[in-house]
Enzyme design. Sequence first.
Site, mmCIF file in Angstrom:
data_model
loop_
_atom_site.group_PDB
_atom_site.id
_atom_site.type_symbol
_atom_site.label_atom_id
_atom_site.label_comp_id
_atom_site.label_asym_id
_atom_site.label_seq_id
_atom_site.Cartn_x
_atom_site.Cartn_y
_atom_site.Cartn_z
ATOM 1 N N HIS A 1 -11.829 32.836 -49.111
ATOM 2 C CA HIS A 1 -10.505 32.889 -48.502
ATOM 3 C C HIS A 1 -10.038 34.345 -48.458
ATOM 4 O O HIS A 1 -10.455 35.176 -49.262
ATOM 5 C CB HIS A 1 -9.503 32.074 -49.314
ATOM 6 C CG HIS A 1 -9.787 30.607 -49.304
ATOM 7 N ND1 HIS A 1 -9.429 29.790 -48.260
ATOM 8 C CD2 HIS A 1 -10.414 29.810 -50.213
ATOM 9 C CE1 HIS A 1 -9.815 28.548 -48.521
ATOM 10 N NE2 HIS A 1 -10.415 28.534 -49.693
ATOM 11 N N CYS B 1 -10.335 34.657 -43.744
ATOM 12 C CA CYS B 1 -9.197 34.694 -42.831
ATOM 13 C C CYS B 1 -8.628 36.113 -42.774
ATOM 14 O O CYS B 1 -8.617 36.829 -43.784
ATOM 15 C CB CYS B 1 -8.109 33.731 -43.291
ATOM 16 S SG CYS B 1 -8.581 31.988 -43.224
#
EC number: 3.4.22.-
Length: 493
Positions: free
Chosen positions: A174, A216
Amino acid sequence: MGSSQLSTLLFFTIVVTFLTVVSSGRDLPGDYLRLPSETSRFFREPKNDDDFEGTRWAILLAGSNGYWNYRHQSDVCHAYQLLRKGGSKEENIIVFMYDDIASNEENPRPGVIINKPDGDDVYAGVPKDYTGAEVHADNFYAALLGNKSALTGGSGKVVDSGPNDHIFVYYTDHGGPGVLGMPVGPYLYASDLNEVLKKKHASGTYKSLVFYLEACESGSIFEGLLPDDLNIYATTASNAEESSWGYYCPGDKPPPPPEYSTCLGDLYSIAWMEDSEVHNLQTESLQQQYKLVKNRTISEPYGSHVMEYGDIGLSKNDLYQYLGTNPANDNNSFVDETENSLKLRTPSAAVNQRDADLIHFWEKFRKAPEGSSQKNEAEKQVLEAMSHRKHIDNSVKLIGQLLFGIEKGTELLDVVRPAGSPLVDNWDCLKTMVKTFETHCGSLSQYGMKHMRSFANICNAGIPNEPMAEASAQACASIPANPWSSLQGGFSA
């Protein structure tokens, strides 16, 4: 209506919403991307092994833990197998992964990890250089710099490279604007990483370095920060403003085996590895792979824009210099459009990285027997995750309104700087704002990373820490009592 009825209503509202997300875009036209067959356009004649100078080094890092993040460790294990088949030596590959997936009680195939629905086990033989609490940013920096004395725990393996060597770094997890996740300790901040890369270059201990980054907003890690004169070429799964995507998830085409309740891989990562597995990498350049991966990864209404940064001139180098090549692919230098055509599957579905955990919890709930403890636990996990998300989103929004006013608060927090500009001018300020927020509001967690741009904009607006602390205390009268909001794992900065 009682509290239990409200919880049940909320839960099934969530389920319907995310089933809609999962099922969207399933029947888009063009299931496959056919690669061009013009040899002269995409591929060159293979070079002799004797032409290769130096040693290949690699660092492979999965920055998460938890079974719902299965895909990150799966990606890293797959990358390790790819490098070994390409001829890289185990002693030159350094693996960082929490190692809580293969033997996890939720894993339907104990001791086995797969990265695609019909894939082989990619876990067997993977060295456990840095696992558990050893997977943190400082150990990663030490390993990259070849600084054994700065390590804490682990195998002690570092990139002991010389001036003619080639280094490949692959990170998957992430992320958020300017930040990458780590399972232990503070997150990895873009400013720190780029300073380490500059230090590595100054040491004169490599000829070229390639960085593949899956997360991301991963473009924000290098945007305006990575110089073009360090002999470093980086590609990222997304630009500085968008999500990257989980792949081979429940509900996808193709889906994981029915016994799996989680995504098996990530779209960008799957794209570069599946391309590398079928070509003679002596005849394919970094730039050619970048273009192929970029085309595979972008697809509306989901997908992301793969980006490149740093020394773009390095992209003319063969992949072989960094990944080696599997001898079984010696004849796979081009694609025949008919009988021998290669089809790279374009995504018929994908899952936003930040929603993959919810997909997992829903699958657990859906499959669990009615009235069972497993079903109750899965419902609890979804409700806790959603409660945390609501708390984080509302708290950040209210802080913006308290600092900038009701009308301008949200607008100012969401400002995106011009292309080529770093996220923030003062990275120490960003870290201070993050820690101040978490002190009063609880952990950001993997979901809350999305709000890093808000904290950066507070810094860019010149807001001191004292009013930020006052606004945070006012916005967060209470913190949800759940694992996501807990600071037991430490601050994110």
